[in-house]
Design a protein around this motif. Structure first.
Motif, PDB file in Angstrom:
ATOM      1  N   ALA A  98      47.975 -90.202 -23.470  1.00 31.07           N
ATOM      2  CA  ALA A  98      46.927 -91.211 -23.305  1.00 31.07           C
ATOM      3  C   ALA A  98      47.491 -92.485 -22.688  1.00 31.07           C
ATOM      4  O   ALA A  98      46.903 -93.062 -21.778  1.00 31.07           O
ATOM      5  N   ARG A  99      48.669 -92.897 -23.163  1.00 27.10           N
ATOM      6  CA  ARG A  99      49.276 -94.126 -22.638  1.00 27.10           C
ATOM      7  C   ARG A  99      49.606 -93.963 -21.153  1.00 27.10           C
ATOM      8  O   ARG A  99      49.443 -94.900 -20.368  1.00 27.10           O
ATOM      9  N   CYS A 100      50.074 -92.778 -20.772  1.00 23.78           N
ATOM     10  CA  CYS A 100      50.395 -92.505 -19.376  1.00 23.78           C
ATOM     11  C   CYS A 100      49.166 -92.524 -18.489  1.00 23.78           C
ATOM     12  O   CYS A 100      49.261 -92.639 -17.282  1.00 23.78           O
ATOM     13  N   LEU A 101      48.016 -92.318 -19.104  1.00 21.13           N
ATOM     14  CA  LEU A 101      46.782 -92.307 -18.315  1.00 21.13           C
ATOM     15  C   LEU A 101      46.125 -93.681 -18.347  1.00 21.13           C
ATOM     16  O   LEU A 101      44.982 -93.837 -17.957  1.00 21.13           O
ATOM     17  N   GLY A 102      46.855 -94.658 -18.854  1.00 25.40           N
ATOM     18  CA  GLY A 102      46.380 -96.036 -18.779  1.00 25.40           C
ATOM     19  C   GLY A 102      45.614 -96.515 -19.991  1.00 25.40           C
ATOM     20  O   GLY A 102      44.948 -97.543 -19.928  1.00 25.40           O
ATOM     21  N   ALA A 103      45.695 -95.804 -21.109  1.00 22.72           N
ATOM     22  CA  ALA A 103      44.951 -96.218 -22.299  1.00 22.72           C
ATOM     23  C   ALA A 103      45.620 -97.415 -22.964  1.00 22.72           C
ATOM     24  O   ALA A 103      46.827 -97.432 -23.151  1.00 22.72           O
TER      25      ALA A 103
ATOM     26  N   ALA B 276      42.162 -98.423 -27.049  1.00 20.74           N
ATOM     27  CA  ALA B 276      41.600 -97.171 -26.537  1.00 20.74           C
ATOM     28  C   ALA B 276      42.339 -95.979 -27.115  1.00 20.74           C
ATOM     29  O   ALA B 276      41.722 -94.960 -27.431  1.00 20.74           O
TER      30      ALA B 276
ATOM     31  N   ARG C   9      40.997 -95.349 -30.533  1.00 22.77           N
ATOM     32  CA  ARG C   9      39.647 -94.793 -30.523  1.00 22.77           C
ATOM     33  C   ARG C   9      39.627 -93.373 -29.968  1.00 22.77           C
ATOM     34  O   ARG C   9      38.952 -92.492 -30.499  1.00 22.77           O
ATOM     35  N   GLU C  10      40.405 -93.134 -28.912  1.00 21.85           N
ATOM     36  CA  GLU C  10      40.294 -91.867 -28.186  1.00 21.85           C
ATOM     37  C   GLU C  10      41.286 -90.814 -28.674  1.00 21.85           C
ATOM     38  O   GLU C  10      41.127 -89.642 -28.376  1.00 21.85           O
ATOM     39  N   VAL C  11      42.341 -91.236 -29.356  1.00 22.09           N
ATOM     40  CA  VAL C  11      43.344 -90.260 -29.796  1.00 22.09           C
ATOM     41  C   VAL C  11      43.484 -90.236 -31.311  1.00 22.09           C
ATOM     42  O   VAL C  11      43.214 -89.221 -31.945  1.00 22.09           O
TER      43      VAL C  11
ATOM     44  N   PRO D 211      39.947 -89.209 -33.292  1.00 19.33           N
ATOM     45  CA  PRO D 211      39.559 -87.788 -33.249  1.00 19.33           C
ATOM     46  C   PRO D 211      40.641 -86.849 -33.776  1.00 19.33           C
ATOM     47  O   PRO D 211      40.311 -85.821 -34.371  1.00 19.33           O
TER      48      PRO D 211
ATOM     49  N   PHE E 268      58.304 -95.100 -22.030  1.00 14.38           N
ATOM     50  CA  PHE E 268      58.285 -94.951 -23.487  1.00 14.38           C
ATOM     51  C   PHE E 268      59.603 -95.341 -24.130  1.00 14.38           C
ATOM     52  O   PHE E 268      59.662 -95.597 -25.324  1.00 14.38           O
TER      53      PHE E 268
ATOM     54  N   PRO F  45      54.304 -97.840 -20.248  1.00 17.75           N
ATOM     55  CA  PRO F  45      53.566 -96.760 -19.589  1.00 17.75           C
ATOM     56  C   PRO F  45      52.436 -97.299 -18.725  1.00 17.75           C
ATOM     57  O   PRO F  45      51.893 -98.362 -19.013  1.00 17.75           O
ATOM     58  N   SER F  46      52.142 -96.570 -17.677  1.00 19.77           N
ATOM     59  CA  SER F  46      51.072 -97.011 -16.780  1.00 19.77           C
ATOM     60  C   SER F  46      50.514 -95.798 -16.040  1.00 19.77           C
ATOM     61  O   SER F  46      51.193 -94.784 -15.879  1.00 19.77           O
ATOM     62  N   ALA F  47      49.287 -95.929 -15.615  1.00 16.81           N
ATOM     63  CA  ALA F  47      48.639 -94.828 -14.901  1.00 16.81           C
ATOM     64  C   ALA F  47      49.203 -94.653 -13.493  1.00 16.81           C
ATOM     65  O   ALA F  47      48.860 -93.703 -12.803  1.00 16.81           O
TER      66      ALA F  47
ATOM     67  N   ARG G 135      52.188 -93.920 -12.961  1.00 11.77           N
ATOM     68  CA  ARG G 135      53.155 -92.832 -13.097  1.00 11.77           C
ATOM     69  C   ARG G 135      52.544 -91.750 -13.967  1.00 11.77           C
ATOM     70  O   ARG G 135      52.461 -91.881 -15.179  1.00 11.77           O
TER      71      ARG G 135
ATOM     72  N   PHE H 118      43.858 -83.138 -24.667  1.00 10.25           N
ATOM     73  CA  PHE H 118      43.215 -83.563 -25.904  1.00 10.25           C
ATOM     74  C   PHE H 118      42.312 -82.431 -26.392  1.00 10.25           C
ATOM     75  O   PHE H 118      41.349 -82.083 -25.714  1.00 10.25           O
TER      76      PHE H 118
ATOM     77  N   TRP I 284      40.068 -82.312 -28.497  1.00 12.61           N
ATOM     78  CA  TRP I 284      38.691 -82.693 -28.829  1.00 12.61           C
ATOM     79  C   TRP I 284      37.879 -83.047 -27.593  1.00 12.61           C
ATOM     80  O   TRP I 284      36.737 -83.460 -27.702  1.00 12.61           O
TER      81      TRP I 284
ATOM     82  N   PHE J 161      39.544 -88.723 -18.407  1.00 14.31           N
ATOM     83  CA  PHE J 161      40.105 -89.718 -19.318  1.00 14.31           C
ATOM     84  C   PHE J 161      40.712 -90.935 -18.601  1.00 14.31           C
ATOM     85  O   PHE J 161      40.389 -92.073 -18.915  1.00 14.31           O
ATOM     86  N   GLY J 162      41.589 -90.664 -17.635  1.00 18.33           N
ATOM     87  CA  GLY J 162      42.249 -91.760 -16.931  1.00 18.33           C
ATOM     88  C   GLY J 162      41.252 -92.664 -16.206  1.00 18.33           C
ATOM     89  O   GLY J 162      41.417 -93.884 -16.165  1.00 18.33           O
TER      90      GLY J 162
ATOM     91  N   MET K 290      39.578 -94.877 -18.648  1.00 19.01           N
ATOM     92  CA  MET K 290      40.449 -95.995 -19.025  1.00 19.01           C
ATOM     93  C   MET K 290      40.464 -97.073 -17.943  1.00 19.01           C
ATOM     94  O   MET K 290      40.691 -98.240 -18.217  1.00 19.01           O
TER      95      MET K 290
END
Ligand SMILES: Nc1ncnc2c1ncn2[C@@H]1O[C@H](COP(=O)(O)OP(=O)(O)OP(=O)(O)O)[C@@H](O)[C@H]1O
Ligand SMILES: [Mg+2]
Lengths: 291, 302
Positions: free
Chosen positions: A194-199, A203, A206-208, A211, B77, B95-97, B99, B109, B111, B120-121, B124
């Motif tokens: 999630a963090r790698c996807l910019g969360a 977020a 809430r998202e990880v 759930p 990380f 971390p960043s989107a 990369r 995920f 769920w 998801f990305g 965000m």
């Protein structure tokens, strides 16, 4: 190559064909019967037979006034209970008792869930909060809710509030501990993904975390609901003026023995219905875990 | 290795990517020490490596040599104990989107449905629901995953899960993709197909890729360059260019250039694997295997 690679991934389904060449109709019919016979009908039938057997044994023991060290002389028979159920169900008073108990459960349990779930989530996320709350929780947890009755009566201005408080306490700890447990078992790879996807931090929560913890939260809610009923009935028996627990105890004092059994059965049914409701909500809230 | 200078003047003005970061990875004197239960332990020491914009680079090395550690530091990380990790000249802060990362373990995920995972990305980033749905469906279509958009991940095969993972990581348009043994758990056939899909996406999107693997064939087939790491604490043992022409067909693995590269890499890695196994196999046994090959000479020879 470019187009070939993208279409290459879906393997043709022809390989499975020879096995499905059996007469399709009979196979489908088999399937339906197998489903009804094994999955649905049998457990229901067995369930009915088992309950019927229980009532028969009960009836045998009570009608014949069996005395085998355990004494069934004064125990009401199913017929007596059915009779008193008829009168009770037609009286508004009995309905009031039931409604009163349900309302107390609703308040106490909902309050516990609303406090314990967020607290557990935050404790799982922030070490310091956990370090502060955990010792207190550990000391309070082994105290059964009934032991709280005198203290609760002193604490709260009305009897009603003290009973709701005891119900709250009963369900609070199972919900809190299960939520904590769920938080401790969140897969760290999912958090990283999630963090790698910019969360952001919020977020991710809430998202990880939420759930991922939901199955454990619902385990906690189911257990908590059970303990809520235990605590409520105890509190009603000791300090109540209404409620199904009070009804059951009063039946004993007034020597209306069939009503004792009626009260017990009602408590059982209510407990069953409420945990069933939680499971239903759980299934709606977690469609991904549907089998 | 080509020397690279920051070249703002060389970028054609018409390029749609002119104003975008290029995705250059630069790791200098990187060391990382874990504070484990039995005291501190050096996982990686003094690693320097670069990935040029648009380049496909692999890291290969024995188990436990710190490949995942290196990648996790790149993702943001882990903080290096010493050294710097830079992307497009800027030290990494978290971390960043920008990369994208594909993990050693499946990381969809559970769920969320396949489409929600891919969305998801974008979610965000604050993209509106209908818009991100359209974007996700387009991407899933390209990867042949559209029929599964409403499935939950636990209904998918391993290959499909990793494919969704790749699509998810690419959805936000990163300039860098980090992959940590993404195909390690897949069977040989699925692996080949996944490699082709990855090559295909990489060529179309012109992103920089850093790919960690155990598999020599995979590394050669995919990469422009390969770094070979030593057993723990991991350092760079050799850097090998792969001059095979592209696009590469699966048959390339039978070519003599491929086999020569393979032979060289084999001996480099066997040395390190034996070292990684510690005292289990002694040096005399090693001689019997005829594996005394000097890595630095090899890279020069190539
Ligand atoms: N959080 C941690 N704390 C302490 N030691 C760690 C931690 N993570 C990894 N290590 C150790 O650091 C070394 C490098 O680990 P890493 O996971 O980076 O290796 P790897 O090259 O990815 O191995 P593999 O090929 O098995 O995935 C290993 O010896 C591992 O035991
Ligand atoms: Mg690893």
């Amino acid at each position: 190559m470019k187009t070939a690679t993208l279409s290459a991934e879906a393997p043709p389904a022809t390989a499975a064909a020879p096995e499905t060449l059996k007469p399709a109709a009979s196979k489908a019919a088999d399937g339906v019967w197998a489903m009804v016979g094994r999955a649905n009908l049998r457990p229901v039938l067995v369930g009915f037979v088992s309950i019927a057997l229980f009532v028969l044994v009960w009836r045998f023991l009570t009608v014949n006034r069996i005395d085998l060290y355990v004494r069934f002389m004064n125990v009401p028979s199913p017929d007596d209970v059915l009779e008193s159920a008829k009168t009770a169900l037609s009286s508004a008073q009995f309905a009031d008792h039931v409604l009163m108990s349900c309302r107390r459960i609703l308040y106490g349990f909902t309050l516990a869930a609303v406090v314990a779930v967020p607290l557990g989530l935050l404790m799982g996320r922030f070490k310091l909060l956990s370090e502060i709350v955990f010792p207190v929780a550990e000391v309070m947890r082994p105290i059964p809710a009934i032991a709280w009755v005198p203290m609760s009566i002193m604490l709260w201005p009305t009897n009603e509030q003290s009973i709701v408080f005891i119900t709250f306490l009963g369900s609070f700890f199972p919900i809190l501990l299960n939520t904590l447990h769920g938080m401790a078992n969140v897969d760290p790879v999912l958090v990283r993904a999630a963090r790698c996807l910019g969360a952001s931090e919020a977020a991710t929560f809430r998202e990880v975390y939420l759930p991922a913890t939901l199955p454990q939260i619902f385990t906690g809610l189911t257990v908590g609901m059970g303990v809520a009923w235990v605590s409520l009935i105890a509190a009603e028996m000791i300090s109540g003026q209404f409620g199904i627990g009070y009804f059951t105890w009063e039946a004993y004092s007034l020597v209306q023995y069939p009503d004792i059994a009626l009260g017990m059965i009602t408590i059982g049914v209510l407990g069953l219905a409420s945990s069933w409701a939680i499971r239903l909500i759980g299934r709606l809230a977690m469609p991904w875990s549907a089998k | 290795m080509t020397a690279v200078s920051p070249l703002p003047a060389d970028v054609p003005a018409a390029s749609p990517y002119a104003d975008r970061p290029k995705g250059r990875i630069e790791i200098t004197d990187f060391s990382l020490r874990y504070d484990g239960a039995n005291g501190p332990m050096d996982a990686v020491s003094d690693v320097s490596l670069t990935v040029e914009p648009g380049e496909f680079v692999s890291i290969i090395g024995p188990s436990g040599c710190g490949k995942s550690t290196l990648l996790n530091a790149l993702a943001g990380f882990l903080k290096p104990t010493s050294g710097v990790v830079r992307v497009d000249g800027k030290p990494i802060e978290g971390p960043s989107a920008d990369r994208g990362m594909i993990f050693q373990q499946y990381s969809l995920f559970p769920w969320k449905t396949v489409r929600q995972n891919v969305e998801f990305g974008l979610k965000m980033k604050g993209m509106e629901a209908s818009e991100r749905k359209r974007a996700a469906r387009t991407l899933l279509g390209l990867a042949g995953l559209l029929p599964f958009e409403n499935h939950y991940p636990d209904k998918l095969s391993g290959g499909m899960k990793q494919r969704v993972g790749i699509v998810r990581a690419l959805a936000t348009g990163p300039r860098i993709l980090l992959l940590d043994e993404p195909f390690g758990a897949l069977d040989a056939q699925t692996r080949l197909i996944m490699q082709q899909i990855l090559t295909n996406m990489w060529q179309r999107l012109k992103i920089s890729v850093l790919f960690v693997t155990h598999d020599i064939d995979e590394a050669i087939f995919l990469s422009d360059r390969i770094y070979v790491m030593t057993a723990r604490p991991g350092t760079i043992k050799a850097e090998i260019a792969v001059p095979l022409p592209r696009p590469r067909q699966p048959a390339v693995i039978m070519s003599s250039e491929f086999l020569a590269l393979r032979r060289g890499l084999m001996s480099l890695i066997r040395e390190e694997s034996l070292k990684a196994m510690g005292g289990e196999i002694n040096a005399d046994a090693l001689l019997g295997l005829g594996a005394n090959f000097d890595g630095h000479d090899l890279s020069r020879a190539l």
